[in-house]
Design an enzyme around this catalytic site. Structure first.
Site, PDB file in Angstrom:
ATOM      1  N   ASP B  52     -17.249  -6.400  -1.511  1.00  0.00           N
ATOM      2  CA  ASP B  52     -16.263  -5.889  -2.476  1.00  0.00           C
ATOM      3  C   ASP B  52     -16.751  -6.037  -3.917  1.00  0.00           C
ATOM      4  O   ASP B  52     -17.720  -6.745  -4.181  1.00  0.00           O
ATOM      5  CB  ASP B  52     -14.963  -6.695  -2.341  1.00  0.00           C
ATOM      6  CG  ASP B  52     -14.145  -6.239  -1.151  1.00  0.00           C
ATOM      7  OD1 ASP B  52     -14.346  -5.101  -0.683  1.00  0.00           O
ATOM      8  OD2 ASP B  52     -13.293  -7.028  -0.682  1.00  0.00           O
ATOM      9  N   TYR B 110     -22.113 -16.504   5.067  1.00  0.00           N
ATOM     10  CA  TYR B 110     -21.490 -16.356   3.750  1.00  0.00           C
ATOM     11  C   TYR B 110     -21.376 -17.722   3.100  1.00  0.00           C
ATOM     12  O   TYR B 110     -21.247 -18.746   3.795  1.00  0.00           O
ATOM     13  CB  TYR B 110     -20.078 -15.767   3.874  1.00  0.00           C
ATOM     14  CG  TYR B 110     -20.025 -14.278   4.109  1.00  0.00           C
ATOM     15  CD1 TYR B 110     -20.055 -13.390   3.037  1.00  0.00           C
ATOM     16  CD2 TYR B 110     -19.928 -13.759   5.399  1.00  0.00           C
ATOM     17  CE1 TYR B 110     -19.988 -12.022   3.242  1.00  0.00           C
ATOM     18  CE2 TYR B 110     -19.862 -12.382   5.615  1.00  0.00           C
ATOM     19  CZ  TYR B 110     -19.890 -11.527   4.526  1.00  0.00           C
ATOM     20  OH  TYR B 110     -19.826 -10.171   4.737  1.00  0.00           O
TER      21      TYR B 110
END
Lengths: 244, 244
Positions: B52, B110
């Site tokens: 994003d 992540y």
């Protein structure tokens, strides 16, 4: 009239340096606009010194005089709500009359951040000098020791500068290493224009093996600027603390 | 036709996310423009997945097919000369036909960066979630352990997303602390839309004492998204590695 001392951190990337300049966005200019709103009157600030475009501050000191009545304990939060998020007022204190960010300063600490990595990191572009070559931290620290004490630092003053006395006293000057990151920390009673960046550039030449620590000493003693090609990049430099 | 695999790092601050979108500046869009020049033909890339706006990548993987003859060893340097400095091609490799950044991926890592400090640092605004309150890392790690193994992660999927199978397998999920900085590292075979940020937000509620680790487990087992108010801020998230 009240005298206030603000401690301010800023990311210098988006500004034309600290000092107010007509028509340019500077840290001091933005800060004074906000302080005008908080104090309800025109405000002129004094910084402990200038920082160039892209140079950062962990703790810059700013003083101002005001008749405004904002309680000192409210300034940090009020400033946070009005300032852009790359300028932060860390603390605010009431001082006795006559206290001045620049003239009362007894010394400063600067830090310079050098990173040795295989490729430029996109996260360090604005925050460090990134190089590819291995550097010899022992040789850099041997050279840095020559800085200690009082010297005429004309050799590390950028040409064209018109600072006063070129004799400054350096209390400490040392490189430390953490992984791929090398931090140079230097404390002294004052610094000439571009002095830290010129010293760093020259020390890095020693670290790269292009000069010896003895070459560095010769340069320091020369009192001439001709040895230097360029100051180390601005984005690696941080004004870390001002001592009073 | 050649198949190339690029490993790419980027600071997502200036982009409307990774994925190409008409009329918007995206990482993939900028990358493809440069690759067109390097390969001398139109290039369509595939990423391992989207990130994003404001989310960063330490190692995103991008694959492309080309008839261009640029040697793989020249790509890193040639890309560096053409890309903006917030996108860096770290490595380039020749792969066998059929290799695909997304479909060949076996898992991802992540990282999420949370900083507990007295005031927002101007240097972390784009790179971490900054909070004021003390957090309990033990409680967060107790809750994070419930993530290990295979689960239906619907509770941590943002509503409106249309990812496929909500069952994912998490191999590791742990907070580590260094000074005021807390890093959450999570590895799994796949992640739903906003899954990491939703998990982080919920774990931080546990760390703040607003929920218990058992509340977190109840939420995970609920398979419903109603527990969550918001995903953790985008700027703290880093796609750290893609496994093949």
């Amino acid at each position: 009239m009240r005298t206030l001392k603000l401690t301010v951190a800023y990311d210098g990337s988006a500004y034309h340096g600290f000092q107010k300049q007509p028509g340019l966005v500077t840290v001091q200019g933005v800060l004074e606009e906000v302080l005008c709103k908080l104090c309800g009157e025109e405000i002129a600030t004094a910084g402990s010194g200038r920082t160039d475009a892209n140079v950062h501050a962990l703790e810059q000191t700013v003083t101002l005089k005001t008749n405004g009545r904002i309680p000192v304990k409210n300034i940090v939060r009020a400033a946070a709500s009005l300032l852009p998020n790359d300028i932060v007022v860390i603390s605010a204190e009431e001082m006795s009359e006559g206290f001045h960010a620049r003239f009362s300063a007894k010394g400063k600490r600067y830090q310079y951040r050098l990173v040795v990595n295989e490729h430029d990191s996109p996260f360090l572009v604005k925050y460090a000098w990134q190089i590819r070559e291995a550097i010899d931290i022992k040789a850099m620290n041997k050279a840095a020791e020559y800085l200690l004490g009082s010297h005429d630092f004309s050799a590390f003053r950028s040409s064209g500068s018109i600072d006063g006395d070129p004799v400054k006293t350096i209390y400490s000057a040392k490189w430390t290493c953490k992984g791929e990151e090398f931090i140079f920390t230097i404390e002294g009673d004052g610094f000439l224009y571009h002095m830290v960046r010129n010293i760093v550039w020259s020390l890095v030449q020693v670290g790269l093996g292009k000069r010896t620590p003895e070459n560095f000493l010769t340069e320091l003693h020369s009192h001439r600027t001709e040895f230097l090609n360029e100051p180390a990049p601005a984005q690696g430099l941080y004004l870390a603390k001002v001592f009073y």
